[in-house]
Scaffold this active site. Structure first.
Site, PDB file in Angstrom:
ATOM      1  CE  LYS A 169     -66.635  62.237   8.903  1.00 25.64           C
ATOM      2  NZ  LYS A 169     -66.527  61.484   7.623  1.00 25.64           N
ATOM      3  CG  HIS A 210     -55.804  59.553   4.855  1.00 28.97           C
ATOM      4  ND1 HIS A 210     -56.788  58.765   4.287  1.00 28.97           N
ATOM      5  CD2 HIS A 210     -54.687  58.815   4.851  1.00 28.97           C
ATOM      6  CE1 HIS A 210     -56.274  57.595   3.968  1.00 28.97           C
ATOM      7  NE2 HIS A 210     -54.987  57.596   4.300  1.00 28.97           N
ATOM      8  CE  LYS A 263     -71.211  60.731   6.240  1.00 29.31           C
ATOM      9  NZ  LYS A 263     -70.185  60.588   5.231  1.00 29.31           N
ATOM     10  NE  ARG A 264     -65.618  58.905  15.345  1.00 36.60           N
ATOM     11  CZ  ARG A 264     -64.589  58.582  16.129  1.00 36.60           C
ATOM     12  NH1 ARG A 264     -64.000  57.401  16.001  1.00 36.60           N
ATOM     13  NH2 ARG A 264     -64.148  59.412  17.046  1.00 36.60           N
ATOM     14  CE  LYS A 313     -67.363  51.562   3.899  1.00 37.34           C
ATOM     15  NZ  LYS A 313     -67.280  51.852   5.343  1.00 37.34           N
ATOM     16  CB  THR A 323     -64.795  54.726   2.078  1.00 37.12           C
ATOM     17  OG1 THR A 323     -64.783  54.824   3.511  1.00 37.12           O
ATOM     18  CG2 THR A 323     -63.419  55.006   1.519  1.00 37.12           C
TER      19      THR A 323
HETATM   20  C1  LIG Z   1     -66.971  53.114   5.837  1.00 37.51           C
HETATM   21  C2  LIG Z   1     -66.959  53.383   7.272  1.00 37.51           C
HETATM   22  C3  LIG Z   1     -66.665  54.666   7.734  1.00 37.51           C
HETATM   23  C4  LIG Z   1     -66.361  55.821   6.814  1.00 37.51           C
HETATM   24  O1  LIG Z   1     -67.551  56.499   6.510  1.00 37.51           O
HETATM   25  P1  LIG Z   1     -67.551  57.930   5.822  1.00 37.51           P
HETATM   26  O2  LIG Z   1     -68.994  58.121   5.504  1.00 37.51           O
HETATM   27  O3  LIG Z   1     -66.722  57.828   4.587  1.00 37.51           O
HETATM   28  O4  LIG Z   1     -67.030  58.900   6.810  1.00 37.51           O
HETATM   29  C5  LIG Z   1     -66.669  54.888   9.094  1.00 37.51           C
HETATM   30  N1  LIG Z   1     -66.954  53.900   9.967  1.00 37.51           N
HETATM   31  C6  LIG Z   1     -67.252  52.654   9.554  1.00 37.51           C
HETATM   32  C7  LIG Z   1     -67.574  51.602  10.568  1.00 37.51           C
HETATM   33  C8  LIG Z   1     -67.264  52.351   8.203  1.00 37.51           C
HETATM   34  O5  LIG Z   1     -67.536  51.101   7.809  1.00 37.51           O
END
Ligand SMILES: *Cc1c(COP(=O)(O)O)cnc(C)c1O
Length: 838
Positions: free
Chosen positions: A559, A362, A553-554, A666, A662
């Site tokens: 990032k 990952h 995101k985190r 979304k 991911t």
């Molecule tokens: C999808 C999701 C992530 C991943 O987000 P990235 O933008 O791909 O880092 C992190 N936290 C939550 C709650 C998510 O639903």
């Protein structure tokens, strides 16, 4: 016949009766004194009953057909709230809405009562959850195995701009979705030493004499497929002390002491480590990993041996996927179980192990690759250390045969990193013990082969595969964006829910003015929903007519939330200096995400964003043009209202650092346009949606590496770019932190003197690209067209597709449909042997 008796019937009357019964007999309340939470529990039990029929039938079917089963081992499952998803997958959402309405209740209010199980940090845990949904929807015999953390990811709140953490006591009111399976409790050994013994046939055997033992108790959560009869299981392990009756201590009169010590081993499943993409070399974390892996493997073997009396068919009946290296100790544990507990010889055990496991990598961040100190490891798992050394010896021999005389290679590829402080390289162990290793996006897999695992690729090119991540269309479109889902279904039917490539049919309506108008209205509605949330949570008014520019995101340096912040300040300065220019569309910048509690720089970035917000949101000169919001406590539930409300999706990691992402999927699936680098799955998203429908900027992975190799000098960018210099000088001088001017010094220093993530190199590209975004947004017809095309072309990023590829090329499993027809209600029967086990 199942599902047709009143007890678990699906009619409105059945549901209403079940709600009342559960309220009365489970919650012990009548309608007069019942709280909203009582009603929620009654609802959950009502739904669970209906899943139970199907879960039992599913298990019977797999057992009777002796199917191959996929076991997905993951330290994290970020499943999100389950109630609405279960109602939707069962196909009774509308009926339940009606049933609750008839009782004077609002279903949405009840659903809000559910505590989100936050058993994951971010993308990795959420991926595991999407995979479970897709496995069940595709009718694949599968089970998820993980840890039932008593405390999930911490609750984040913001005080004076800083992140604070509170424990997430999610089990406080009970968890109606899980069922404890006390009869499948297993025993785990820890610590101690090993002894050589001779078995009855005179063979050499090893006995592990542990210092401690602890029990693992499984808790099962049903995972229903979308409108089929499959209900798979997520089995999470909870640690239970085994010193219940330590008579010796009792005799010594230390009764309370003995009971107090009992809680110690139960710490193993106490709390999720809140680190994303950085390992924590703590002993308790290693205990967690070994604990859940050993529990799961013992459970898998128990289940296999119900239908078999030897291990000849094991790898034909069992496929185990390692979600990152967190469960990679499984390689050594399966060897131990087969050799020490089931008396197989080494070669046979090794063949079975390698034919059973597959490993998903990952990350490309070197600092994120898990390594365990040999001394710590040996103290906790002495037998496994021996086994890993033996695996390594044989592996090094193999390298010597293939590359005679190449000592450097031996050192590079050894499972043991030598030196004063020896470490075990878990990614290498996972690779060597698996038949297949996969990356999670095309670029990521290429970089794995070219860079991080190049030596391994040279030796075993055939073991590498790519499986680009995906997200489930059920939660991330049907559930989170019901209005858009209805519109889509009204045009192309509802087959897209199970076959996301159907969305292509939307292209026929891309220039249909009426369709475009409705499309925009729905986005506007979703933006109002988020604005209402922000009004109540942040006490901040935002304008749903402004562009919602979102990065959730985190928080991680790679990032580059900081790059986004630099852009906000740039726009702010420009408007302050020149007034609004024609290309300045009103924007609301929305940030959200948790920082690991020990990650100083990430927490400082949160403080900076909130400090910028403070200045921007209170400056009358930019009123109506700029707003900055920090959404606290980002979660799956919050994501479900955030992704659908976005106009612009920020996917701006340094190229070569984000394995897949991911969140990017979304957003696009809900009609946001992406501004992004050529990183992770962004590359493939852009390929699919078309380059004219994606805002690309920045260095690519090769350019990043080349620039680093040449000696990257961030100061040159600072000196040569006036706008950038102004922004950095402001941060450095305390413009955003007047009470503490030096507050952000470490951010400024890291940018000017290191800039590990190349923000300054990408800054101007980013600002210019954002200018194009603003211009594009002014033409709403064109923007809507792009938005529709993004959604229409997202088919590839359904986790259904991802999972079907894993099934075909890694697991070699086929769908096994479950029929509810002509089956009797099973007679409960307890095998005495199972009772004796406990
Ligand atoms: C999808 C999701 C992530 C991943 O987000 P990235 O933008 O791909 O880092 C992190 N936290 C939550 C709650 C998510 O639903």
């Amino acid at each position: 016949m199942l599902g047709k008796n009143d007890r678990t019937g699906m009619t409105l009357e059945n549901l209403k009766q079940a709600l009342i019964d559960h309220l009365y007999y489970i919650q012990g309340r009548d309608e007069q004194f019942a709280t909203l939470n009582d009603y929620y529990m009654a609802l959950a039990y009502t739904v669970r009953d209906r899943l139970t029929d199907r879960r039992i039938k599913t298990a019977q079917t797999y057992f009777q057909k002796d199917t191959k089963v996929v076991y997905y081992l993951s330290a994290e499952f970020l499943v999100g709230r389950l109630s609405a998803n279960n109602l939707i997958n069962l196909g009774i959402y509308d009926e339940m809405k009606e049933a609750t309405k008839k009782m004077g209740l609002n279903l949405e209010d009840l659903l809000e009562q559910e505590e989100e199980p936050g058993l994951g940090n971010g993308g990795l845990g959420r991926l595991a959850a999407c995979f479970l949904d897709s496995l069940a929807t595709l009718e694949i015999p599968a089970m998820g195995y993980g840890i039932r953390y008593e405390f999930g990811i911490f609750d984040q709140f913001i005080v004076d701009g800083w992140q604070r953490e509170r424990p997430d006591n999610w089990l406080r009111y009970g968890n109606p979705w899980e069922i404890a399976r006390i009869d499948y409790t297993v025993e785990i050994k820890l610590g101690g030493h090993t002894e050589a013994v001779t078995d009855a046939q005179g063979g050499y055997r090893v006995r592990w004499v542990p210092q401690d033992t602890v029990y693992g108790v499984p808790y099962d959560t049903p995972i229903p497929g979308y409108r089929n009869n499959t209900v798979n299981t997520l089995r999470l392990w909870s640690a239970k002390a085994s010193e219940d009756f330590d008579f010796q201590v009792f005799d010594a009169g230390q009764y309370t002491q003995a009971v107090a010590e009992k809680t110690f081993s139960e710490n193993i499943s106490k709390v999720l480590y809140p680190n994303d993409n950085t390992p924590q070399g703590k002993e308790l974390r290693l205990q967690q990993q070994y604990f859940f892996v050993s529990c799961s493997l013992q459970d898998i073997i128990r289940s296999y041996l119900r239908n078999h009396d030897n291990f000849d068919q094991f790898s034909n009946k069992v496929a185990i996927q390692l979600n990152d290296t967190h469960p990679s100790i499984g390689v050594a544990e399966l060897m131990r179980l087969l050799i020490d507990e089931h008396a197989l010889d080494w070669n046979r055990a090794w063949d079975i192990t390698r034919q059973t496991f597959a490993y998903t990598n990952h990350t490309l961040l070197i600092e994120a690759l898990e390594r365990w100190s040999v001394s710590l490891f040996g103290r906790l798992l002495p037998r496994h250390l021996e086994i890993i050394y033996e695996i390594n010896n044989r592996f090094l021999d193999e390298i010597r045969r293939k590359f005679p005389g190449d000592r450097d290679r031996l050192e590079r590829m050894s499972l043991i990193q030598e030196g004063d402080d020896k470490h075990i390289r878990m990614a290498y162990l996972a690779f060597v013990g698996s038949h297949t290793t996969n990356g999670v996006a095309a670029l990521h897999t290429e970089l794995l082969k070219r860079d991080v695992m190049h030596d391994f690729y040279e030796m075993y090119p055939e073991k590498f595969q790519n499986k680009t991540n995906g997200v489930t269309p059920r939660r991330w479109l049907l559930m989170s964006n019901p209005k858009l889902s209805d519109l889509i279904t009204s045009k192309i039917g509802d087959r897209w829910v199970k076959d996301l490539s159907e969305l292509r049919k939307l292209e026929a309506f891309v220039d249909d003015a009426e369709f475009q108008k409705t499309w925009r209205e729905i986005k506007q509605d979703n933006k109002r929903t988020l604005a209402d949330y922000i009004q109540s949570d942040n006490n901040l008014e935002i304008d749903p007519d402004s562009m919602f520019d979102v990065q959730v995101k985190r928080i991680h340096e790679y990032k580059r939330q900081l790059l986004n912040a630099l852009h906000v300040i740039t726009l702010y300065n420009r408007i302050k200096q020149h007034g609004a220019s024609p290309s300045d569309v009103p924007r609301t910048f929305i940030f959200g995400g948790k920082a690991a509690p020990g990650y100083f720089m990430a927490k400082l970035v949160i403080k900076l964003i909130n400090s910028v917000a403070e200045v921007v949101n209170n400056d009358p000169d930019v009123k109506g043009l700029l707003k900055v919001v920090y959404l606290s406590n980002f979660s799956v539930s919050l994501g479900q209202i955030t992704y659908p409300a976005a106009d612009l999706s920020e996917q701006i990691s340094t190229a070569g650092k984000e394995a897949s992402g991911t969140g990017n999927m979304k957003f696009a699936l809900s009609g946001a346009l992406t501004i992004g680098t050529l990183d992770g799955a962004n590359v493939e998203i852009r390929e699919e949606v078309g380059e004219e429908n994606f805002f690309l900027f920045g260095l690519d992975a090769q350019e990043v590496m080349a620039m680093k190799a040449q000696g990257y000098n961030p100061l040159a960018y600072y000196r040569n770019n006036a706008a950038l210099k102004t922004v950095i000088d402001q941060i450095a001088s305390g413009f955003f932190s007047p009470k503490e001017p030096a507050l952000f010094k470490s951010i400024v220093d890291s940018l000017l003197y290191k800039d590990e993530y190349m923000l300054l190199a990408d800054y101007q590209f980013y600002v210019d690209c954002q200018e194009k975004v603003s211009l594009a947004y002014q033409d709403q017809t064109q923007w809507t067209r792009m938005s529709i095309l993004n959604v229409a072309r997202m088919g590839k990023f359904s986790s259904d597709y991802t999972i079907s590829e894993y099934c075909k090329s890694i697991w070699h499993v086929e769908p096994v449909p479950v029929s509810l027809e002509d089956c009797e209600l099973p007679t409960p029967r307890l095998k005495p042997s199972l009772v004796d086990q406990v």
